[in-house]
Write a protein that holds these residues in place. Sequence first.
Motif, PDB file in Angstrom:
ATOM      1  N   PRO A 180       3.345   0.015  23.708  1.00 29.96           N
ATOM      2  CA  PRO A 180       3.413   0.985  22.611  1.00 29.96           C
ATOM      3  C   PRO A 180       4.798   1.589  22.448  1.00 29.96           C
ATOM      4  N   LEU A 181       5.204   1.722  21.182  1.00 32.81           N
ATOM      5  CA  LEU A 181       6.495   2.324  20.872  1.00 32.81           C
ATOM      6  C   LEU A 181       6.293   3.560  19.989  1.00 32.81           C
ATOM      7  N   CYS A 182       5.634   3.382  18.841  1.00 28.23           N
ATOM      8  CA  CYS A 182       5.498   4.505  17.904  1.00 28.23           C
ATOM      9  C   CYS A 182       4.258   5.361  18.193  1.00 28.23           C
ATOM     10  N   GLY A 183       3.189   4.727  18.633  1.00 30.21           N
ATOM     11  CA  GLY A 183       1.951   5.455  18.900  1.00 30.21           C
ATOM     12  C   GLY A 183       1.222   5.911  17.654  1.00 30.21           C
ATOM     13  N   MET A 184       1.642   5.406  16.482  1.00 29.02           N
ATOM     14  CA  MET A 184       0.972   5.835  15.237  1.00 29.02           C
ATOM     15  C   MET A 184       0.703   4.686  14.280  1.00 29.02           C
ATOM     16  N   GLY A 185       0.601   3.467  14.808  1.00 31.86           N
ATOM     17  CA  GLY A 185       0.135   2.350  13.985  1.00 31.86           C
ATOM     18  C   GLY A 185       1.172   1.678  13.119  1.00 31.86           C
ATOM     19  N   ILE A 186       2.461   1.922  13.359  1.00 34.61           N
ATOM     20  CA  ILE A 186       3.496   1.374  12.486  1.00 34.61           C
ATOM     21  C   ILE A 186       4.247   0.188  13.107  1.00 34.61           C
ATOM     22  N   CYS A 187       4.542   0.242  14.392  1.00 32.37           N
ATOM     23  CA  CYS A 187       5.433  -0.760  14.990  1.00 32.37           C
ATOM     24  C   CYS A 187       4.743  -2.054  15.403  1.00 32.37           C
ATOM     25  N   PHE A 188       3.449  -2.036  15.603  1.00 34.27           N
ATOM     26  CA  PHE A 188       2.664  -3.209  16.012  1.00 34.27           C
ATOM     27  C   PHE A 188       3.023  -3.711  17.412  1.00 34.27           C
ATOM     28  N   GLU A 189       3.736  -2.932  18.206  1.00 31.47           N
ATOM     29  CA  GLU A 189       4.111  -3.367  19.552  1.00 31.47           C
ATOM     30  C   GLU A 189       2.963  -3.243  20.552  1.00 31.47           C
ATOM     31  N   CYS A 190       1.924  -2.522  20.186  1.00 31.01           N
ATOM     32  CA  CYS A 190       0.824  -2.262  21.109  1.00 31.01           C
ATOM     33  C   CYS A 190      -0.330  -3.254  20.956  1.00 31.01           C
ATOM     34  N   ARG A 193      -4.218  -3.140  17.005  1.00 25.70           N
ATOM     35  CA  ARG A 193      -3.250  -2.065  17.306  1.00 25.70           C
ATOM     36  C   ARG A 193      -3.947  -1.056  18.209  1.00 25.70           C
ATOM     37  N   CYS A 236      -3.044   1.460  19.878  1.00 22.51           N
ATOM     38  CA  CYS A 236      -2.750   2.899  19.803  1.00 22.51           C
ATOM     39  C   CYS A 236      -3.661   3.589  18.804  1.00 22.51           C
TER      40      CYS A 236
END
Length: 80
Positions: free
Chosen positions: A44-54, A65, A67
């Motif tokens: 996780p990077l943004c924790g709000m559903g934007i970066c898709f890293e999670c 996602r 997060c």
Amino acid sequence: MPERITVTVNGQPLSVAPGTSVAAAIMMTGVHCRTSVAGEPRSPLCGMGICFECRAMVNGLPHCRTCQMLCEPGMEVRSQ
Ligand code: FES
């Protein structure tokens, strides 16, 4: 509401508090959510559903996602 929820992360049972995000549960086990195309561990990077890293597999569904998801009893989570 139960005091604890049990989920499985990469085959490992994990007890978490209700309201715990799936991303947080993955982090509690010390593993990453996914591996990038370059072979790098991503989490996780943004924790709000934007970066898709999670993204991880949840109950057999890939690219979730995590997060944005709360743990549910019996949930099966896998890094991808
Ligand atoms: S942490 Fe960025 S989308 Fe989940």
